[in-house]
Design a protein around this motif. Structure first.
Motif, PDB file in Angstrom:
ATOM      1  N   ASP A  58      -0.605 141.225 -39.867  1.00  0.00           N
ATOM      2  CA  ASP A  58      -1.653 140.106 -39.472  1.00  0.00           C
ATOM      3  C   ASP A  58      -2.969 140.120 -40.222  1.00  0.00           C
ATOM      4  O   ASP A  58      -3.359 139.167 -40.691  1.00  0.00           O
ATOM      5  CB  ASP A  58      -1.587 139.936 -37.993  1.00  0.00           C
ATOM      6  N   ARG A  59      -3.344 141.373 -40.382  1.00  0.00           N
ATOM      7  CA  ARG A  59      -4.917 141.599 -40.870  1.00  0.00           C
ATOM      8  C   ARG A  59      -4.638 141.218 -42.453  1.00  0.00           C
ATOM      9  O   ARG A  59      -5.452 140.868 -43.082  1.00  0.00           O
ATOM     10  CB  ARG A  59      -5.002 142.942 -40.830  1.00  0.00           C
ATOM     11  N   ARG A  60      -3.393 141.638 -42.920  1.00  0.00           N
ATOM     12  CA  ARG A  60      -3.252 141.326 -44.271  1.00  0.00           C
ATOM     13  C   ARG A  60      -2.780 140.154 -44.776  1.00  0.00           C
ATOM     14  O   ARG A  60      -2.710 139.913 -45.808  1.00  0.00           O
ATOM     15  CB  ARG A  60      -2.250 142.495 -45.202  1.00  0.00           C
ATOM     16  N   GLY A  61      -2.371 139.176 -43.953  1.00  0.00           N
ATOM     17  CA  GLY A  61      -1.929 138.096 -44.185  1.00  0.00           C
ATOM     18  C   GLY A  61      -0.636 138.067 -44.664  1.00  0.00           C
ATOM     19  O   GLY A  61       0.009 137.239 -45.312  1.00  0.00           O
ATOM     20  N   GLY A  62       0.262 139.135 -44.082  1.00  0.00           N
ATOM     21  CA  GLY A  62       1.526 139.326 -44.476  1.00  0.00           C
ATOM     22  C   GLY A  62       2.656 138.105 -43.933  1.00  0.00           C
ATOM     23  O   GLY A  62       3.479 137.758 -44.695  1.00  0.00           O
ATOM     24  N   PHE A  63       2.293 137.706 -42.952  1.00  0.00           N
ATOM     25  CA  PHE A  63       2.947 136.550 -42.086  1.00  0.00           C
ATOM     26  C   PHE A  63       2.868 135.199 -43.005  1.00  0.00           C
ATOM     27  O   PHE A  63       3.655 134.407 -43.221  1.00  0.00           O
ATOM     28  CB  PHE A  63       2.972 136.373 -40.875  1.00  0.00           C
ATOM     29  N   THR A  64       1.398 134.885 -43.191  1.00  0.00           N
ATOM     30  CA  THR A  64       0.994 133.804 -43.772  1.00  0.00           C
ATOM     31  C   THR A  64       1.496 133.675 -45.395  1.00  0.00           C
ATOM     32  O   THR A  64       1.939 132.676 -45.607  1.00  0.00           O
ATOM     33  CB  THR A  64      -0.513 133.752 -43.817  1.00  0.00           C
ATOM     34  N   GLU A  65       1.621 134.534 -45.953  1.00  0.00           N
ATOM     35  CA  GLU A  65       2.059 134.448 -47.457  1.00  0.00           C
ATOM     36  C   GLU A  65       3.510 134.235 -47.420  1.00  0.00           C
ATOM     37  O   GLU A  65       3.803 133.799 -48.528  1.00  0.00           O
ATOM     38  CB  GLU A  65       1.708 135.785 -48.295  1.00  0.00           C
ATOM     39  N   LYS A  69       2.446 130.353 -40.084  1.00  0.00           N
ATOM     40  CA  LYS A  69       1.415 130.413 -39.381  1.00  0.00           C
ATOM     41  C   LYS A  69       1.098 130.945 -38.195  1.00  0.00           C
ATOM     42  O   LYS A  69      -0.097 131.342 -37.738  1.00  0.00           O
ATOM     43  CB  LYS A  69       0.862 128.910 -39.102  1.00  0.00           C
ATOM     44  N   SER A  70       2.166 131.253 -37.607  1.00  0.00           N
ATOM     45  CA  SER A  70       2.387 132.001 -36.172  1.00  0.00           C
ATOM     46  C   SER A  70       2.961 133.403 -36.477  1.00  0.00           C
ATOM     47  O   SER A  70       3.955 133.534 -36.867  1.00  0.00           O
ATOM     48  CB  SER A  70       2.984 131.083 -35.341  1.00  0.00           C
ATOM     49  N   ALA A  71       2.163 134.409 -36.184  1.00  0.00           N
ATOM     50  CA  ALA A  71       2.908 135.801 -36.142  1.00  0.00           C
ATOM     51  C   ALA A  71       4.143 135.865 -35.154  1.00  0.00           C
ATOM     52  O   ALA A  71       5.189 136.359 -35.492  1.00  0.00           O
ATOM     53  CB  ALA A  71       1.820 136.814 -35.862  1.00  0.00           C
ATOM     54  N   THR A  72       3.934 135.332 -34.093  1.00  0.00           N
ATOM     55  CA  THR A  72       4.888 135.183 -33.065  1.00  0.00           C
ATOM     56  C   THR A  72       6.069 134.500 -33.468  1.00  0.00           C
ATOM     57  O   THR A  72       7.456 135.179 -33.327  1.00  0.00           O
ATOM     58  CB  THR A  72       4.580 134.518 -31.843  1.00  0.00           C
TER      59      THR A  72
END
Length: 426
Positions: A58-65, A69-72
């Motif tokens: 989440d800190r590194r934007g691994g889900f966003t990339e 938009k949602s880690a869940t």
């Protein structure tokens, strides 16, 4: 390219799992108990690694990339888990993992004492969830920073001693004790949560989950269920949960029959009887309900006694050829006549009134049984189920229903009747 450390960890983990499995297969009872505690400790440590990984991604934007938009939601798809399980891990990551400040500096976790217990395996993911909920409550929000921090330390210490439910009870009392001033005076009533969720199960039936902060609303529900959930006789050994579930079904059935229910839901469930064309003469083998899924033949036969039936004829490819009309109901006048005769559930020893019963076809309708007084008997839900499944049978003799028990109850199978005081002397 796979990190060598990750590959080594995966190999060692597989070895550890295999070694534990070998103990389960060959160990004595003492070793099995030790295996359970070892597995629980390992599971908690793996939970901590999972939460740390979620926080890092989440800190590194691994889900966003990866387009999330949602880690869940990302975790739900990645791990194939339920959404609430994924959310629990994401929420824990926000509380017990190190954070990154606006200037890029690393900040300690929001719940440092809880994070320490979690890292050491003394605190489970559920404990973290409970502590988070307690410290995010309105009462905790009124505490001074020092009192809030002290409460977090105490809760984290208790997590090693109590189950999550016990921790919640103790923690709520602690926060309320520290919040001596309480909420600001307010003439407005406090916000209440009154909610009920119904969900289907894959194989039919479903689950009901609810919460009622409104005490009067809950009391009204509890009073009706409690009244209907009493043991029928001294030999009624149904568990409390079963009695309460059947009581709720009884109440809902009564409302459907007698209550002022909107037309769309005011009728008994229609049973869609799926019939293969070649089995048309042996109908009612399976059925689907609008909300409950597929029902068993036994349950179907019971439901068909007092519900509208819509036969759907299916061809060999499972395609419907024809959808019939509603073909059998029990007219109100006929039901009243049956009630006047039986005066409630006709089963010997049962005292449930007629308003809480269902009409049972003695000779099943699908086998040619007619909807007439001499082929109908009133049964409560418990005895209706029993007559379909436990070997009891019923017949009309001298104008009154009598029940024949199975041989394991009475080898001679002597007929039994319910005592009807109004017929004394007749």
């Amino acid at each position: 390219m796979t990190n060598p450390g990750l590959a080594t960890a995966q190999h060692l983990l597989a070895q550890a799992v295999n070694a534990l499995a070998a103990v389960v297969g060959s160990g004595d009872n003492t070793e099995l108990v030790s295996t359970l505690t070892t597995c629980e400790s390992a599971a908690r440590q793996l939970e901590r690694v999972t939460v740390d990984a979620v926080a890092a991604l989440d800190r590194r934007g691994g889900f966003t990339e990866r387009g999330y938009k949602s880690a869940t939601q990302a975790l739900t798809d990645l791990l194939g888990c339920e959404r609430f399980e994924a959310h629990r891990r994401v929420a824990a990551a926000e509380q017990v993992a190190p954070r990154t400040g606006l200037d890029g500096a690393t900040l300690p976790p929001r719940l440092p004492a809880t994070a320490d217990g979690f890292a050491r395996g003394r605190t489970s993911l559920r404990h973290v969830e409970v502590i988070t909920r307690l410290l995010n409550s309105a009462a905790a929000g009124r505490l001074s920073p020092d009192a809030w921090a002290g409460a977090e330390v105490q809760l984290a210490g208790w997590a090693g001693q109590y189950t999550p439910r016990e921790l919640h009870e103790w923690g709520k009392a602690l926060v309320e004790a520290l919040d001596q001033d309480g909420a600001e005076p307010d003439d407005r009533p406090p916000a209440q949560v009154n909610e009920l969720f119904l969900s289907r199960l894959p194989d039919g039936g479903g689950k009901i989950k609810g919460r009622f902060d409104d005490a009067a609303m809950f009391d009204a529900i509890a009073a009706v269920i409690d009244a209907k959930a009493k043991p029928l006789t001294a030999d009624d050994d149904r568990p409390v949960g079963q009695r309460q579930a059947e009581a709720l079904a009884d109440v809902c059935g009564y409302v459907l029959d007698h209550g002022d229910v909107p037309e769309c839901g005011g009728r008994r469930p229609h049973v869609n009887v799926l019939i293969r064309l070649e089995d048309l003469q042996n109908r009612a083998r399976a059925a689907c309900l609008d909300f409950g899924g597929t029902v068993s033949p036994e349950s179907l036969r019971m439901l068909c006694c007092d519900a509208a039936v819509v036969p759907i004829v299916m061809d060999g490819k499972g395609q419907p050829l024809d959808v019939g009309r509603i073909t059998r109901t029990i007219p109100d006048g006929l039901r009243r006549a049956v009630a006047a005769r039986d005066r409630g559930c006709a089963h010997p020893g049962c005292g449930r009134p007629a308003s809480w019963t269902e009409c049972h076809h003695i000779l099943p309708w699908e086998q040619g049984g007619e909807t007439k007084l001499s082929n109908l008997v009133l049964l409560c839900k418990v005895h209706h189920r029993q007559i379909h499944s436990s070997g009891w049978s019923v017949r009309i003799r001298d104008g009154l229903p009598e029940f024949i028990p199975p041989k394991w109850i009475d080898y001679e199978q002597r007929p039994r009747r319910r005592a009807l005081p109004h017929l004394v002397g007749v």
